[in-house]
Motif scaffolding. Structure first.
Motif, PDB file in Angstrom:
ATOM      1  N   ALA A 168       2.637  38.089  -0.597  1.00 28.76           N
ATOM      2  CA  ALA A 168       3.922  38.081   0.101  1.00 28.76           C
ATOM      3  C   ALA A 168       3.758  37.671   1.557  1.00 28.76           C
ATOM      4  O   ALA A 168       4.630  36.996   2.132  1.00 28.76           O
ATOM      5  N   ARG A 169       2.640  38.059   2.163  1.00 32.54           N
ATOM      6  CA  ARG A 169       2.383  37.669   3.553  1.00 32.54           C
ATOM      7  C   ARG A 169       2.170  36.168   3.672  1.00 32.54           C
ATOM      8  O   ARG A 169       2.307  35.599   4.758  1.00 32.54           O
ATOM      9  N   GLU A 170       1.842  35.521   2.551  1.00 40.28           N
ATOM     10  CA  GLU A 170       1.670  34.063   2.530  1.00 40.28           C
ATOM     11  C   GLU A 170       2.962  33.348   2.134  1.00 40.28           C
ATOM     12  O   GLU A 170       3.010  32.118   2.064  1.00 40.28           O
ATOM     13  N   GLY A 171       4.004  34.142   1.797  1.00 36.75           N
ATOM     14  CA  GLY A 171       5.273  33.550   1.414  1.00 36.75           C
ATOM     15  C   GLY A 171       5.479  33.389  -0.075  1.00 36.75           C
ATOM     16  O   GLY A 171       6.456  32.765  -0.508  1.00 36.75           O
ATOM     17  N   THR A 172       4.598  33.961  -0.887  1.00 38.55           N
ATOM     18  CA  THR A 172       4.717  33.890  -2.347  1.00 38.55           C
ATOM     19  C   THR A 172       5.164  35.242  -2.890  1.00 38.55           C
ATOM     20  O   THR A 172       4.507  36.259  -2.647  1.00 38.55           O
ATOM     21  N   GLU A 173       6.256  35.260  -3.622  1.00 41.53           N
ATOM     22  CA  GLU A 173       6.802  36.495  -4.164  1.00 41.53           C
ATOM     23  C   GLU A 173       6.573  36.549  -5.676  1.00 41.53           C
ATOM     24  O   GLU A 173       7.124  35.729  -6.426  1.00 41.53           O
TER      25      GLU A 173
END
Length: 324
Positions: A224-229
């Motif tokens: 999530a911190r990389e933008g992937t949910e």
């Protein structure tokens, strides 16, 4: 809601089922005064007496066979096999008798028994006390297999398993016994066969169960911190498994990863991957991926055991591959 440890939640479910149904009784190795090898049945012997909480000889074959006979006679036994590795010694009673009695007698009888057994590594117990063999039992028609990941699910699923008219293998990961969580006041139980949505997401679905759920949650936070949910589904029940929930999640995310601590080859993940490649083929934007243990016995050395078990970075790498 009460907050209990995973092992205490199982203890509470056992006690409540014994109170509501006098035909429920417990037996196994050291389950009486000693309270079981992990303390799960502690206090039940004092509460319900030696007639309903019984120690047995060190013979898994005798324990399982006695449970089958008792269940066929109208009693609801809950037996404990100290480690899942020792289920190898009880296979005839479970696979050839318990699983088949309803079919062989044309539905005239049932086998309402529960076999509780801990699986999993991470505590340095070595190759003969750390295996995850749940796929063996999920392969057998007539057996139900559940594997909770939280105290609430352990409580609710065990109540349903004890009330079920058919044999249930209740798998407990040893690494979870000390985990704390809230137990709902609802005593109706959790239906066997229903998955739990742990985390909603849009980019990929991760299907998992047992202790691995919490490792996958940590990996999801990292992603999530990389933008992937990622969306996480906890199967809870391995046989039957919630095919509809997995397919619905796949329809939302279009990518699928299955993660389990058990050996990857011929495992639970292989069945889910094959089924989704069939009924969910049009939803897939990438090949289905699996993560499991390598095809070797569980190492004893802590460093090797950690490498053997799937880790957060393995899950994150697989999701990145799916989304690339």
């Amino acid at each position: 809601m009460a907050e209990l440890r995973f092992g205490q939640a199982i203890n509470r479910a056992l006690a409540e089922c014994m109170e509501e149904d006098p035909t429920v009784f417990i037996f196994g190795e050291d389950v009486a005064e000693a309270g079981g090898p992990f303390g799960v049945t502690r206090g039940l012997h004092d509460r319900f007496g030696p007639g309903r909480i019984r120690d047995t000889p060190i013979s898994e074959a005798a324990i399982a066979s006695a449970a089958v006979g008792a269940a066929l006679s109208g009693i609801r036994p809950v037996v404990e096999i100290m480690f899942m590795d020792f289920m190898t010694l009880a296979m005839d009673a479970l696979v050839n008798q318990a699983a088949k009695a309803r079919f062989m007698f044309g539905g005239q009888t049932s086998v309402p028994m529960v076999v509780r057994t801990p699986h999993g590594g991470g505590i340095g117990a070595g190759p003969q006390h750390s295996q995850c063999l749940e796929a063996w039992f999920a392969h057998v028609p007539g057996l139900k297999v559940v594997c909770p990941s939280t105290p609430a699910d352990a409580y609710g699923l065990l109540k349903s398993a004890i009330r079920d008219p058919d044999p249930v293998i209740f798998v407990e990961n040893k690494a979870l016994y000390a985990m704390k969580g809230e137990i709902p006041d609802d005593t109706s139980g959790i239906p066997i066969g229903a998955a739990r949505l742990v985390r909603p997401g849009t980019d990929a679905t991760i299907v998992t169960y047992g202790a691995t759920v919490h490792m996958v949650e940590r990996a999801a936070s990292m992603l999530a911190r990389e933008g992937t949910e990622v969306e996480i589904l906890d199967l809870r029940s391995l046989q039957p498994w919630d095919e509809a929930a997995v397919l619905a999640s796949l329809a939302r995310t279009h990518r699928l990863l299955i993660v389990h601590e058990a050996v990857e080859a011929f495992g639970i993940g292989a069945e889910i991957a094959a089924r989704m490649a069939d009924v969910g083929f049009e939803e897939l934007d990438a090949p289905v991926l699996r993560i499991g243990a390598p095809f070797v016995p569980v190492p004893f050395a802590p460093g090797l055991e950690k490498q053997y078990q799937p880790q957060e970075q393995d899950v994150a790498a697989a999701v990145r591959k799916l989304c690339a």
